[in-house]
Design an enzyme around this catalytic site. Structure first.
Site, short mmCIF file in Angstrom:
data_model
loop_
_atom_site.label_atom_id
_atom_site.label_comp_id
_atom_site.label_asym_id
_atom_site.label_seq_id
_atom_site.Cartn_x
_atom_site.Cartn_y
_atom_site.Cartn_z
N MET A 13 -4.62 21.82 -27.67
CA MET A 13 -3.39 22.30 -27.01
C MET A 13 -3.15 21.50 -25.73
O MET A 13 -4.10 21.20 -25.00
CB MET A 13 -3.54 23.78 -26.66
CG MET A 13 -3.91 24.66 -27.84
SD MET A 13 -3.92 26.39 -27.38
CE MET A 13 -4.65 27.12 -28.86
N MET B 178 1.59 28.96 -39.78
CA MET B 178 1.06 29.77 -38.67
C MET B 178 1.45 31.23 -38.89
O MET B 178 2.62 31.53 -39.15
CB MET B 178 1.63 29.29 -37.33
CG MET B 178 1.09 27.96 -36.84
SD MET B 178 -0.71 27.89 -36.68
CE MET B 178 -1.02 29.14 -35.43
N HIS C 20 -12.52 24.44 -37.67
CA HIS C 20 -11.14 24.29 -37.21
C HIS C 20 -11.15 24.14 -35.68
O HIS C 20 -11.70 24.98 -34.97
CB HIS C 20 -10.36 25.54 -37.62
CG HIS C 20 -8.90 25.52 -37.26
ND1 HIS C 20 -7.94 24.94 -38.07
CD2 HIS C 20 -8.23 26.03 -36.20
CE1 HIS C 20 -6.75 25.11 -37.52
NE2 HIS C 20 -6.89 25.76 -36.37
N ASP D 185 -3.31 30.58 -40.36
CA ASP D 185 -4.01 30.53 -39.08
C ASP D 185 -3.38 31.53 -38.12
O ASP D 185 -2.19 31.40 -37.79
CB ASP D 185 -3.90 29.10 -38.53
CG ASP D 185 -4.62 28.88 -37.21
OD1 ASP D 185 -5.35 29.78 -36.76
OD2 ASP D 185 -4.44 27.79 -36.63
N MET E 1 -1.68 21.04 -31.52
CA MET E 1 -0.53 21.76 -30.94
C MET E 1 -0.13 21.00 -29.69
O MET E 1 -0.31 21.46 -28.56
CB MET E 1 -0.93 23.21 -30.63
CG MET E 1 -1.04 24.06 -31.88
SD MET E 1 -2.00 25.55 -31.63
CE MET E 1 -3.63 24.88 -31.87
N SER F 22 -12.37 29.06 -36.34
CA SER F 22 -11.76 28.36 -35.22
C SER F 22 -12.65 28.52 -33.99
O SER F 22 -12.86 29.64 -33.51
CB SER F 22 -10.38 28.95 -34.93
OG SER F 22 -9.95 28.54 -33.64
N ASP G 95 -8.75 23.58 -32.33
CA ASP G 95 -7.38 23.71 -31.81
C ASP G 95 -7.19 22.86 -30.57
O ASP G 95 -7.86 23.06 -29.56
CB ASP G 95 -7.11 25.17 -31.44
CG ASP G 95 -7.04 26.05 -32.67
OD1 ASP G 95 -6.16 25.79 -33.51
OD2 ASP G 95 -7.88 26.96 -32.80
N HIS H 133 -6.25 20.72 -35.43
CA HIS H 133 -4.90 21.32 -35.37
C HIS H 133 -4.27 20.91 -34.05
O HIS H 133 -4.61 21.45 -32.98
CB HIS H 133 -5.07 22.86 -35.48
CG HIS H 133 -3.80 23.62 -35.42
ND1 HIS H 133 -3.77 24.99 -35.28
CD2 HIS H 133 -2.50 23.22 -35.49
CE1 HIS H 133 -2.51 25.40 -35.26
NE2 HIS H 133 -1.72 24.35 -35.38
C1 DX5 Z 1 -3.81 29.73 -32.34
C2 DX5 Z 1 -4.79 28.85 -33.03
C3 DX5 Z 1 -5.76 29.53 -33.91
C4 DX5 Z 1 -6.62 30.57 -33.24
C5 DX5 Z 1 -6.75 31.68 -34.22
O1 DX5 Z 1 -2.81 28.98 -31.78
O2 DX5 Z 1 -4.13 27.87 -33.80
O3 DX5 Z 1 -6.55 28.61 -34.65
O4 DX5 Z 1 -7.90 30.13 -32.88
O5 DX5 Z 1 -7.40 32.73 -33.63
P1 DX5 Z 1 -7.47 34.20 -34.26
O6 DX5 Z 1 -8.10 34.07 -35.62
O7 DX5 Z 1 -8.31 34.94 -33.29
O8 DX5 Z 1 -6.06 34.71 -34.34
ZN ZN Z 2 -5.37 26.60 -35.17
#
Ligand code: DX5
Ligand code: ZN
Length: 214
Positions: free
Chosen positions: A36, A136, A32, A174, A67, A7, A34, A65
């Site tokens: 947000m 998650m 990956h 994740d 969110m 990620s 993210d 991903h």
């Molecule tokens: C959190 C994200 C993850 C995040 C994971 O909301 O969806 O993808 O980057 O990070 P680690 O592996 O550090 O928990």
């Molecule tokens: Zn993620």
């Protein structure tokens, strides 16, 4: 063998190009990313422009991903930017079949994610539509949090349902993944592993990725 998806949330953003080359050389299978929106989760990250920039420098599949509260507004743009998979959250108000229809207008895969407190029941009616089921293992929003053990039975249940009804989805995990927690996730049924902090804060990406493969 499980697939590893670093990620980039935990990467050095000002050196993103070299960070991506480094994880490619280290054996990453997927990138990956993210997304947000500050509503669905209390944090903000990137948009389609960043995804397109990553697409231009890497051949690895991009796992997006989302969110975000209104994925229906943005799926087209992330697909056009070069996503290979788009994952939406089951907790948003738009019905999953509708999000599936939008995503499948493009030749890409469709993922559905559930937060740690969301039961698997909420998505069992749609499992046939899902290419990637993302469970998650932390509350979404931030990297570097601790793995939540109470998510493990859901991973096992997802595996059982897949076997029972011959569903095709990958089981992705994740959040809070490291060399110890990955073992629990994989023995419960995870096939696709996301890791942010564990890889990018490791100093040796290859070793970190290899240690996640067990
Ligand atoms: C959190 C994200 C993850 C995040 C994971 O909301 O969806 O993808 O980057 O990070 P680690 O592996 O550090 O928990
Ligand atoms: Zn993620």
């Amino acid at each position: 063998m499980v697939k590893i998806a670093p990620s980039i949330l935990s990467a050095d953003i000002l050196r993103l190009e070299s960070e991506i080359s480094a994880i490619e050389r280290a054996g990453a299978d997927i990138i990956h990313i993210d997304i947000m929106d500050g509503h669905f989760v209390p944090n903000l990250t990137y948009g389609p422009k960043l995804v397109k920039a990553v697409r231009d420098i890497s051949k690895l599949p991009l796992d997006i991903h989302l969110m975000i509260e209104n994925p229906q507004v943005f799926i087209d743009r992330f697909a056009a930017a070069g996503a290979d998979n788009i994952t939406v959250h089951a907790e948003v108000t738009v019905p999953i079949p509708q999000l599936y229809e939008i995503t499948k207008k493009f030749d890409i895969s469709f993922g559905v994610s559930i937060k740690p407190d969301t039961p698997l029941d909420t998505i069992t009616d749609y499992m046939e539509l899902i290419d990637i089921l993302l469970i998650m293992t932390v509350h979404p929003g931030f990297g570097g949090q601790e793995f939540i053990d109470s998510t493990l039975p859901k991973i096992a249940e997802a595996r059982e349902l897949r076997a029972k009804y011959s569903y095709a989805y990958e089981i992705e995990v994740d959040g809070g993944i490291n060399a110890t927690t990955v073992k629990k996730a994989v023995s419960s049924g995870a096939t696709l592993i996301v890791a942010g902090n564990y890889i990018f804060k490791s100093g040796d990406y290859k070793k970190a990725i290899e240690s996640l493969r067990g």
